[in-house]
Design a protein around this motif. Structure first.
Motif, PDB file in Angstrom:
ATOM      1  N   HIS A 102      26.137   1.767 -34.859  1.00 19.51           N
ATOM      2  CA  HIS A 102      24.944   1.031 -35.266  1.00 19.51           C
ATOM      3  C   HIS A 102      24.411   1.552 -36.585  1.00 19.51           C
ATOM      4  O   HIS A 102      24.294   2.761 -36.777  1.00 19.51           O
ATOM      5  CB  HIS A 102      23.859   1.155 -34.192  1.00 19.51           C
ATOM      6  N   THR A 103      24.143   0.673 -37.497  1.00 23.41           N
ATOM      7  CA  THR A 103      23.484   1.048 -38.744  1.00 23.41           C
ATOM      8  C   THR A 103      22.326   0.098 -38.984  1.00 23.41           C
ATOM      9  O   THR A 103      22.356  -1.067 -38.567  1.00 23.41           O
ATOM     10  CB  THR A 103      24.450   0.965 -39.949  1.00 23.41           C
ATOM     11  N   TRP A 104      21.304   0.616 -39.640  1.00 22.83           N
ATOM     12  CA  TRP A 104      20.160  -0.218 -39.998  1.00 22.83           C
ATOM     13  C   TRP A 104      20.550  -1.054 -41.221  1.00 22.83           C
ATOM     14  O   TRP A 104      20.821  -0.513 -42.285  1.00 22.83           O
ATOM     15  CB  TRP A 104      18.962   0.664 -40.339  1.00 22.83           C
ATOM     16  N   ARG A 105      20.580  -2.368 -41.064  1.00 21.78           N
ATOM     17  CA  ARG A 105      20.921  -3.241 -42.189  1.00 21.78           C
ATOM     18  C   ARG A 105      20.377  -4.644 -41.954  1.00 21.78           C
ATOM     19  O   ARG A 105      20.251  -5.094 -40.814  1.00 21.78           O
ATOM     20  CB  ARG A 105      22.445  -3.315 -42.371  1.00 21.78           C
ATOM     21  N   LEU A 106      20.034  -5.296 -43.039  1.00 19.28           N
ATOM     22  CA  LEU A 106      19.626  -6.693 -42.974  1.00 19.28           C
ATOM     23  C   LEU A 106      20.864  -7.566 -43.050  1.00 19.28           C
ATOM     24  O   LEU A 106      21.765  -7.320 -43.848  1.00 19.28           O
ATOM     25  CB  LEU A 106      18.678  -7.039 -44.134  1.00 19.28           C
ATOM     26  N   GLN A 107      20.910  -8.577 -42.201  1.00 12.00           N
ATOM     27  CA  GLN A 107      22.027  -9.506 -42.208  1.00 12.00           C
ATOM     28  C   GLN A 107      21.472 -10.913 -41.981  1.00 12.00           C
ATOM     29  O   GLN A 107      20.268 -11.098 -41.858  1.00 12.00           O
ATOM     30  CB  GLN A 107      23.049  -9.125 -41.135  1.00 12.00           C
ATOM     31  N   THR A 166      14.362   2.010 -47.862  1.00 11.42           N
ATOM     32  CA  THR A 166      13.853   2.001 -46.488  1.00 11.42           C
ATOM     33  C   THR A 166      14.994   2.070 -45.487  1.00 11.42           C
ATOM     34  O   THR A 166      14.964   2.860 -44.530  1.00 11.42           O
ATOM     35  CB  THR A 166      13.016   0.732 -46.235  1.00 11.42           C
ATOM     36  N   LEU A 167      16.040   1.265 -45.676  1.00 11.79           N
ATOM     37  CA  LEU A 167      17.171   1.235 -44.753  1.00 11.79           C
ATOM     38  C   LEU A 167      17.959   2.539 -44.810  1.00 11.79           C
ATOM     39  O   LEU A 167      18.426   3.042 -43.772  1.00 11.79           O
ATOM     40  CB  LEU A 167      18.073   0.043 -45.059  1.00 11.79           C
ATOM     41  N   ASN A 168      18.113   3.109 -46.009  1.00  8.24           N
ATOM     42  CA  ASN A 168      18.811   4.392 -46.138  1.00  8.24           C
ATOM     43  C   ASN A 168      18.065   5.496 -45.397  1.00  8.24           C
ATOM     44  O   ASN A 168      18.679   6.360 -44.748  1.00  8.24           O
ATOM     45  CB  ASN A 168      18.976   4.770 -47.615  1.00  8.24           C
ATOM     46  N   TYR A 169      16.748   5.480 -45.491  1.00  6.74           N
ATOM     47  CA  TYR A 169      15.926   6.466 -44.784  1.00  6.74           C
ATOM     48  C   TYR A 169      16.099   6.325 -43.276  1.00  6.74           C
ATOM     49  O   TYR A 169      16.270   7.323 -42.558  1.00  6.74           O
ATOM     50  CB  TYR A 169      14.460   6.293 -45.175  1.00  6.74           C
ATOM     51  N   LEU A 170      16.071   5.084 -42.784  1.00  8.69           N
ATOM     52  CA  LEU A 170      16.235   4.841 -41.354  1.00  8.69           C
ATOM     53  C   LEU A 170      17.609   5.290 -40.874  1.00  8.69           C
ATOM     54  O   LEU A 170      17.739   5.887 -39.797  1.00  8.69           O
ATOM     55  CB  LEU A 170      16.031   3.352 -41.053  1.00  8.69           C
ATOM     56  N   ASN A 171      18.632   5.026 -41.663  1.00 12.63           N
ATOM     57  CA  ASN A 171      19.982   5.420 -41.272  1.00 12.63           C
ATOM     58  C   ASN A 171      20.165   6.933 -41.264  1.00 12.63           C
ATOM     59  O   ASN A 171      20.934   7.483 -40.472  1.00 12.63           O
ATOM     60  CB  ASN A 171      21.011   4.771 -42.209  1.00 12.63           C
ATOM     61  N   ILE A 198      11.696  -3.303 -40.119  1.00 10.40           N
ATOM     62  CA  ILE A 198      12.283  -2.744 -38.896  1.00 10.40           C
ATOM     63  C   ILE A 198      12.364  -3.809 -37.811  1.00 10.40           C
ATOM     64  O   ILE A 198      13.387  -3.961 -37.133  1.00 10.40           O
ATOM     65  CB  ILE A 198      11.462  -1.534 -38.411  1.00 10.40           C
ATOM     66  N   ARG A 199      11.296  -4.585 -37.641  1.00 10.43           N
ATOM     67  CA  ARG A 199      11.288  -5.643 -36.619  1.00 10.43           C
ATOM     68  C   ARG A 199      12.359  -6.691 -36.898  1.00 10.43           C
ATOM     69  O   ARG A 199      13.037  -7.168 -35.985  1.00 10.43           O
ATOM     70  CB  ARG A 199       9.913  -6.311 -36.565  1.00 10.43           C
ATOM     71  N   LEU A 200      12.523  -7.055 -38.144  1.00 11.18           N
ATOM     72  CA  LEU A 200      13.534  -8.055 -38.500  1.00 11.18           C
ATOM     73  C   LEU A 200      14.936  -7.529 -38.211  1.00 11.18           C
ATOM     74  O   LEU A 200      15.770  -8.246 -37.643  1.00 11.18           O
ATOM     75  CB  LEU A 200      13.400  -8.428 -39.981  1.00 11.18           C
ATOM     76  N   VAL A 201      15.192  -6.279 -38.590  1.00 12.57           N
ATOM     77  CA  VAL A 201      16.513  -5.692 -38.366  1.00 12.57           C
ATOM     78  C   VAL A 201      16.808  -5.584 -36.870  1.00 12.57           C
ATOM     79  O   VAL A 201      17.908  -5.904 -36.410  1.00 12.57           O
ATOM     80  CB  VAL A 201      16.619  -4.310 -39.035  1.00 12.57           C
ATOM     81  N   GLN A 202      15.821  -5.132 -36.099  1.00 12.37           N
ATOM     82  CA  GLN A 202      16.017  -5.006 -34.654  1.00 12.37           C
ATOM     83  C   GLN A 202      16.270  -6.364 -34.006  1.00 12.37           C
ATOM     84  O   GLN A 202      17.121  -6.497 -33.117  1.00 12.37           O
ATOM     85  CB  GLN A 202      14.801  -4.337 -34.009  1.00 12.37           C
TER      86      GLN A 202
END
Length: 319
Positions: free
Chosen positions: A134-139, A118-123, A182-186
Motif C-alpha cells: 500500500h502506498t499513499w497516492r492519488l489515482q 504531502t503524499l511523500n510525508y504520509l508514505n 487523505i480522505r480522497l486517497v483512502q
C-alpha cells in the motif's frame, strides 16, 4: 438528496458584477491552493474548462452534465465532488441554468508540489501496511464522489477559511487541505481493494476481508471472524482497517448494507422490515435510525422521494 451532505450556501455574485452569464468566476488565493467559484445563468453546452493544477470540484446548486476522462457524460448535482487531473479538459453542459436557477460550483486548484510533499510525508511516516503493497497516492479509479459526508464537511471548512479575512487562514487551510487529500486517497484505495476483492478474493489480506464481507453481507458478520481471517488481534484489526480506509470495519459493513437497502427500497417490492432483514440487520428500529442518521431521512421517506408516492403501504410504520 440529504441536505446534510450538501455544501453550505454560497452567496451569488451581484448581477452588476457579472462579466459573463456562463461560468462567471471569483477567485480566492492561498499559499498552496486557489479557490474558484463558478456561476452560470443561462443554458450552454460543450463549455471547456482546464486547470494547470489538480482540481477538487464540488457542486453547490443547480445541475451540470460533465464529460471527463473520455468517459460517458454524467449528471453533476449539489453535494457531489469530482476530482480532475492537471491539464485535463472538462467539457460541461448547463441544461437547466437560468437567471432564476443558476448553477454554482467550487473548484479548488492545488499545487502539485504541495500534493507530492504531502503524499511523500504520509508514505514515509504513516505507511504501516508495507506487506499489503500500500502506498499513499492519488489515482482516478474513482473521480466522482456522491454525497460523501466527510468530504463535504471538509470542503465547507475550506470555503469558509478561503473566503475569510483571518490572517492565519493559510495555516487552517493547510490543515484542512491535508485532511481532505487523505480522505480522497483512502476513499479511492477502498474502491480499488473492493474491485480487486471481486476479481480475486485470494490476492491479499485486504481483498480477502472485503470479499468475505460482501459474500456474507445479508447474514450476521462477526468481527472476530474477520480478525481471524486477517490473522490479526481485534484491536490491531480495527487500527489496520481504519488506517487503510479511514473508517472502521463496522462502519464499512453498515455503509454497504445501507447501499443495498437503498437499492431494495427503489424496487418498491418490500416492506421496510423486509429490507432491514435482507440487509443483515436483526433490528428494524436500528436500521431505521442508522438510515436516517446517514441519509438524513427515513427509509420510507427515501422511497417516497424516488417513487413520488406519499402513502406507500409497503413502507410500513417507519416513514
Amino acid at each position: 438528496m440529504p441536505a446534510r451532505n450538501q455544501l453550505n450556501t454560497i452567496e451569488l455574485t451581484n448581477p452588476k458584477q457579472l462579466r459573463t452569464l456562463v461560468e462567471s468566476r471569483r477567485i480566492f488565493n492561498l499559499n498552496n491552493s486557489e479557490l474558484n467559484i463558478f456561476e452560470s445563468y443561462e443554458q450552454a453546452y460543450r463549455v471547456p474548462l482546464t486547470f494547470n493544477d489538480f482540481v477538487i470540484t464540488s457542486m453547490v446548486r443547480g445541475k451540470k452534465i460533465m464529460h471527463l476522462l473520455n468517459k460517458p457524460g454524467f449528471e453533476y448535482l449539489p453535494g457531489e465532488t469530482v476530482i480532475v487531473p492537471a491539464n485535463e479538459t472538462m467539457i460541461i453542459d448547463f441544461p437547466e441554468a437560468g437567471a432564476e436557477n443558476p448553477s454554482q460550483c467550487i473548484a479548488l486548484a492545488v499545487d502539485a508540489r504541495y500534493i507530492d510533499n504531502t503524499l511523500n510525508y504520509l508514505n514515509e511516516f504513516y505507511n504501516s501496511a508495507k506487506d499489503e503493497n500500500h502506498t499513499w497516492r492519488l489515482q482516478f479509479n474513482q473521480y466522482h464522489f456522491e454525497n460523501d459526508t466527510e468530504i463535504t464537511e471538509l470542503i465547507n471548512k475550506l470555503i469558509r477559511v478561503c473566503s475569510s479575512n483571518d490572517k492565519t487562514k493559510n495555516i487552517f487551510a493547510d490543515l484542512n487541505l491535508k485532511e481532505l487529500l487523505i480522505r480522497l486517497v483512502q476513499s479511492q484505495h477502498l474502491v480499488q481493494i473492493k474491485t480487486e476483492s471481486q476479481l480475486d478474493d485470494n490476492k491479499g489480506r485486504l481483498q480477502f476481508v472485503l470479499h468475505h464481507i460482501h459474500e456474507h453481507l445479508t447474514n450476521k458478520i462477526l468481527i472476530n471472524d474477520l480478525c481471524r481471517k486477517a490473522y490479526l488481534s481485534r484491536n490491531t484489526f480495527f487500527k489496520w482497517f481504519k488506517e487503510q480506509f479511514g473508517i472502521t470495519p463496522i462502519e464499512y459493513i453498515n455503509h454497504e448494507r445501507l447501499k443495498l437497502g437503498k437499492q431494495l427500497l427503489a424496487e418498491n417490492r418490500y416492506t421496510v422490515s423486509q429490507v432491514s432483514s435482507y440487509c443483515g440487520f436483526s433490528d428494524v428500529n436500528y436500521f431505521v435510525r442508522l438510515f436516517k442518521k446517514v441519509e438524513g431521512i427515513t427509509p420510507g421517506s427515501y422511497r417516497g422521494c424516488l417513487t413520488g408516492t406519499k402513502n406507500d403501504p409497503s413502507a410500513g410504520l417507519f416513514r
